[in-house]
Design an enzyme around this catalytic site. Sequence first.
Site, mmCIF file in Angstrom:
data_model
loop_
_atom_site.group_PDB
_atom_site.id
_atom_site.type_symbol
_atom_site.label_atom_id
_atom_site.label_comp_id
_atom_site.label_asym_id
_atom_site.label_seq_id
_atom_site.Cartn_x
_atom_site.Cartn_y
_atom_site.Cartn_z
ATOM 1 N N SER A 67 -10.404 0.044 6.734
ATOM 2 C CA SER A 67 -9.763 0.060 5.413
ATOM 3 C C SER A 67 -9.058 -1.214 4.995
ATOM 4 O O SER A 67 -8.588 -1.298 3.860
ATOM 5 C CB SER A 67 -8.761 1.199 5.340
ATOM 6 O OG SER A 67 -9.427 2.399 5.118
ATOM 7 N N LYS A 100 0.860 -1.197 0.000
ATOM 8 C CA LYS A 100 0.000 0.000 0.000
ATOM 9 C C LYS A 100 0.890 1.239 0.000
ATOM 10 O O LYS A 100 1.862 1.302 0.770
ATOM 11 C CB LYS A 100 -0.906 -0.018 1.235
ATOM 12 C CG LYS A 100 -1.948 1.104 1.266
ATOM 13 C CD LYS A 100 -2.871 0.993 2.495
ATOM 14 C CE LYS A 100 -3.976 2.041 2.478
ATOM 15 N NZ LYS A 100 -4.900 1.925 3.635
ATOM 16 N N SER A 158 -9.947 2.170 2.453
ATOM 17 C CA SER A 158 -9.012 2.859 1.610
ATOM 18 C C SER A 158 -7.991 1.948 0.922
ATOM 19 O O SER A 158 -7.325 2.379 -0.016
ATOM 20 C CB SER A 158 -8.238 3.883 2.449
ATOM 21 O OG SER A 158 -7.417 3.238 3.409
HETATM 22 N N1 GLN Z 1 -13.525 4.771 5.642
HETATM 23 C C1 GLN Z 1 -12.923 5.229 6.847
HETATM 24 C C2 GLN Z 1 -12.460 6.653 6.698
HETATM 25 O O1 GLN Z 1 -12.597 7.181 5.650
HETATM 26 C C3 GLN Z 1 -11.796 4.324 7.239
HETATM 27 C C4 GLN Z 1 -10.556 4.579 6.493
HETATM 28 C C5 GLN Z 1 -9.420 3.739 6.989
HETATM 29 O O2 GLN Z 1 -9.620 2.770 7.710
HETATM 30 N N2 GLN Z 1 -8.218 4.161 6.647
HETATM 31 O O3 GLN Z 1 -11.994 7.244 7.629
#
Ligand code: GLN
Length: 488
Positions: free
Chosen positions: A180, A76, A156
């Site tokens: 995410s 990532k 994400s």
């Molecule tokens: N969807 C959540 C956010 O936008 C979680 C994102 C994540 O876990 N990095 O904050």
Amino acid sequence: MLDFSIAAAADALRARKFSARELTQAHLDAIATLNPTLNAYITVTPERAIAAADAADAALAAGTAGPLAGIPLAIKDLFCTAGVRTTAASRILGTFVPPYESTVTANLLRNGAVFLGKANLDEFAMGSSNMTSAHGPVTNPWRRAGDDAALVPGGSSGGSAAAVAGHLAMGATATDTGGSIRQPASFCGIAGIKPTYGRCSRWGIVAFASSLDQAGPVARSVEDCAILLGSMAGFDPKDSTSVDVAVPDFRAACARGVKGMRIGIPREYRPDSLPAEIAALWDQGISWLRDAGAQIVDVSLPHTRYGLATYYIVAPAEASSNLARYDGVRFGARVDGQDLIDLYERTRAAGFGDEVKRRIMIGTYVLSAGYYDAYYLRAQKVRALILRDFTEAFAKVDALLTPTAPSAAFAQGDKPTDPVRMYLNDVFTVPASMAGIPGMSVPAGLDASGLPLGLQVLGKHFDEASVFAVCAELERAAGFVAKPALRA
Ligand code: GLN
């Protein structure tokens, strides 16, 4: 070769059925063919990958190979990788090339892994659809039956999940702040675990919300996740929140079974709005575990309904503070101005995307002198109650079973214009993040249009072993063999 699991490929490499170079080249070819469509990778590093594969082949021949020797992975693009551009999918990092390696990726390299490149993500890991990346959206390898609409991979860690589901990598690193790892795993029909906060070092990972961020793997099987997490995890004196506890044999835990385990079913995870298909899959999961000898126990987590509201105060607050470092002076992109303040403003206005700016504004608002008590302080108190709910539940049960997400993958064109609708996707994943407990998504079935749906297993702090045991049982029972339309 591309169909192999990590476990099987590691055996085949040791038996010299194929070389690490052949395995890596096959993945690089798959990336060349499919990445233009999927956009799962922001950066591909073929020369580095081949050099690492050759080193793995030499180590395999010499008998000095680590457990991941020759296994091709996607990283990532939130993990700093020495000498390889790291973007966090943001314009503001410009052409930043870290001079150091994150601890998690260094651990994987130490064990012989081959990095294929850097996977796409939502900008600074903020999002649930991978639509906020400055490098463009990622396309989910899955399509609805009889429908060509491009679907989101979730977010994400959408690039990591799409790369693994599309067979452009055998596994990938990911991070989870509020879901995410788990939500994209669910959307892409693969497995992914967010370990306990403190299990993996955060050192060298671009920070989003430091009290929530946690690294973990995604892979096509539960056992493969166990193998990867075993390499990624471990105490790191460079991260003050990394915890000095032994890393158990996660792989062995996958074979443990669930006989005699008590599995909690939290009633608050079944709102009236839960789609019937997801409720039915959850019931199916309950039956599978009961049939395998687990005892099913109803539990209550009464503060679940405050999870999202609390998360969307705490995470932006920490993000607004973490992202203050992007000033155009020390690293990344710079837009010159008339004076220093003007330079900051122009750089940040040009460098950050809309969602990141929204979070910074929410974060600075909830931390501002007049509103701190009303929002941030109160959210911290509710966070303690969410944790207490889990602690009380875990006095009665060994693990919890819930759905991972309230929907299957949605179309890129259906991107909600209302950000709150996007935030609602995280309803089942954020409570575990707030409490710091481990959570894993395992593919368990398909919806009516043929898209994968995941089930989530939550465990006690530092008891990933039980989470792996339950997920491996669900995986065996589900026999999930469906494949996405677009894959190498
Ligand atoms: N969807 C959540 C956010 O936008 C979680 C994102 C994540 O876990 N990095 O904050």
